[in-house]
Design a protein around this motif. Structure first.
Motif, PDB file in Angstrom:
ATOM      1  N   GLU A  44     -45.748  23.891  13.550  1.00  0.00           N
ATOM      2  CA  GLU A  44     -45.773  24.745  12.350  1.00  0.00           C
ATOM      3  C   GLU A  44     -45.026  24.402  11.886  1.00  0.00           C
ATOM      4  O   GLU A  44     -43.954  25.050  10.717  1.00  0.00           O
ATOM      5  N   GLY A  45     -43.245  24.314  12.746  1.00  0.00           N
ATOM      6  CA  GLY A  45     -42.406  24.531  12.429  1.00  0.00           C
ATOM      7  C   GLY A  45     -41.340  22.984  11.111  1.00  0.00           C
ATOM      8  O   GLY A  45     -40.658  22.962  10.639  1.00  0.00           O
ATOM      9  N   THR A  46     -42.449  22.076  11.428  1.00  0.00           N
ATOM     10  CA  THR A  46     -42.127  20.793  11.004  1.00  0.00           C
ATOM     11  C   THR A  46     -42.228  20.739   9.073  1.00  0.00           C
ATOM     12  O   THR A  46     -42.475  21.433   8.828  1.00  0.00           O
ATOM     13  N   VAL A  47     -40.948  19.767   8.563  1.00  0.00           N
ATOM     14  CA  VAL A  47     -41.100  19.586   7.213  1.00  0.00           C
ATOM     15  C   VAL A  47     -42.258  19.519   6.977  1.00  0.00           C
ATOM     16  O   VAL A  47     -43.549  18.670   7.676  1.00  0.00           O
ATOM     17  N   ASP A  48     -43.574  19.789   5.783  1.00  0.00           N
ATOM     18  CA  ASP A  48     -44.940  19.640   5.181  1.00  0.00           C
ATOM     19  C   ASP A  48     -44.060  17.742   5.225  1.00  0.00           C
ATOM     20  O   ASP A  48     -43.774  17.101   3.873  1.00  0.00           O
ATOM     21  N   CYS A  49     -45.683  17.697   5.376  1.00  0.00           N
ATOM     22  CA  CYS A  49     -45.799  15.789   5.248  1.00  0.00           C
ATOM     23  C   CYS A  49     -45.726  15.505   3.489  1.00  0.00           C
ATOM     24  O   CYS A  49     -45.581  14.268   3.135  1.00  0.00           O
ATOM     25  N   TYR A  50     -46.273  16.507   2.617  1.00  0.00           N
ATOM     26  CA  TYR A  50     -46.270  16.339   1.055  1.00  0.00           C
ATOM     27  C   TYR A  50     -45.125  17.031   0.922  1.00  0.00           C
ATOM     28  O   TYR A  50     -45.405  16.492  -0.343  1.00  0.00           O
ATOM     29  N   ASN A  51     -44.788  16.768   1.213  1.00  0.00           N
ATOM     30  CA  ASN A  51     -42.979  17.046   0.589  1.00  0.00           C
ATOM     31  C   ASN A  51     -42.470  16.059  -0.357  1.00  0.00           C
ATOM     32  O   ASN A  51     -43.098  15.121   0.603  1.00  0.00           O
ATOM     33  N   PRO A  52     -42.335  15.655  -1.983  1.00  0.00           N
ATOM     34  CA  PRO A  52     -42.286  15.040  -2.285  1.00  0.00           C
ATOM     35  C   PRO A  52     -41.081  13.750  -2.061  1.00  0.00           C
ATOM     36  O   PRO A  52     -41.163  12.684  -1.681  1.00  0.00           O
ATOM     37  N   LYS A  53     -40.438  14.690  -0.814  1.00  0.00           N
ATOM     38  CA  LYS A  53     -39.392  13.308  -0.540  1.00  0.00           C
ATOM     39  C   LYS A  53     -39.671  13.005   0.003  1.00  0.00           C
ATOM     40  O   LYS A  53     -39.427  11.492   1.255  1.00  0.00           O
TER      41      LYS A  53
END
Length: 247
Positions: free
Chosen positions: A129-138
């Protein structure tokens, strides 16, 4: 022209809370947009300076470069920006190879790992749950379209590993692990990769059944560690090589 409300919506999608609220994410550039249009993902709207996409006219907005700059996340906007609906992930299946990420933070790393999963035929990626969001634009940009072909789930990693305990081996990347190239590897299993600075957490480590190390072969051996995306690529390459050659 497009409205201030459209600009506001698109700009808000740079933030995770608004992506969750609206169930939308953005992708920029011709290649990424073509890839996603050719997938099962649903298009919400497209903003483009060129008439090169086969999309519904009602969802297509032709704009000027100056307008594209107002909604782009890139320093140099690339022809078009599309808004897609976030898909509902399916529950991960305990079969084949699964990559699990424990608190990976860098968007570029996650995007590259998703692309590696797609390249090596790994359909399931599970993230703490602490991993960066996969839909982050980058992240989306770094996947180069692979985001549409890999099933990504966010969950409690310890709970997930506990549920499948005994059903398949759990491999983990550790500096004190055994040599990846000399250990027997199963074609079925979970490959756990850890945080860029801290590695795999102690709670997740307790479920790892085999610790593996990518051996350092340089003469000076002064490099402390490998980038997590690079290490994931090496792991997947070796697992698939064994699967293909039977060695």
């Amino acid at each position: 022209m497009f409205s201030k409300s459209q600009i506001k919506l698109i700009n808000s999608l740079a933030q995770k809370k608004y992506r969750r609220k609206h169930g939308l994410f953005t992708v920029e550039g011709k290649k990424g947009i073509f890839e996603l249009l050719d997938s099962s993902l649903r298009l919400h709207s497209l903003f483009t300076t060129e008439d090169i996409f086969d999309t519904e006219r009602a969802k297509t907005h032709f704009i000027e470069e100056a307008e594209l700059k107002k909604i782009s996340n890139l320093s140099t906007p690339q022809t078009a920006l599309a808004v897609f609906h976030v898909p509902q992930p399916t529950a991960p299946e305990a079969e084949g190879l699964i990559v699990a990420l424990d608190n990976v933070q860098d968007p570029g790393n996650l995007g590259t790992i998703i692309r590696m999963c797609d390249w090596f035929g790994v359909n399931e990626l599970v993230c703490s749950e602490g991993t960066v969001d996969c839909y982050n634009p980058k992240v989306v940009q770094a996947t180069m379209g692979s985001i549409a072909r890999v099933n990504v789930n966010y969950l409690s990693l310890p709970d997930f590993l506990k549920k499948i305990q005994g059903k398949m081996p759990v491999y983990g990347a550790f500096l004190e692990g055994e040599n990846l190239y000399s250990r027997e590897l199963d074609a079925r299993g979970i490959i756990v990769m850890g945080n860029e600075a801290n590695g795999i957490s102690s709670e997740v480590e307790s479920y790892v059944t085999q610790k593996l190390l990518i051996p350092q072969l340089g003469a000076l051996q002064k490099t402390e560690s490998l980038n997590v995306a690079t290490a994931t690529a090496i792991f997947l390459s070796e697992f698939r090589r064994r699967d293909l050659t039977g060695k």
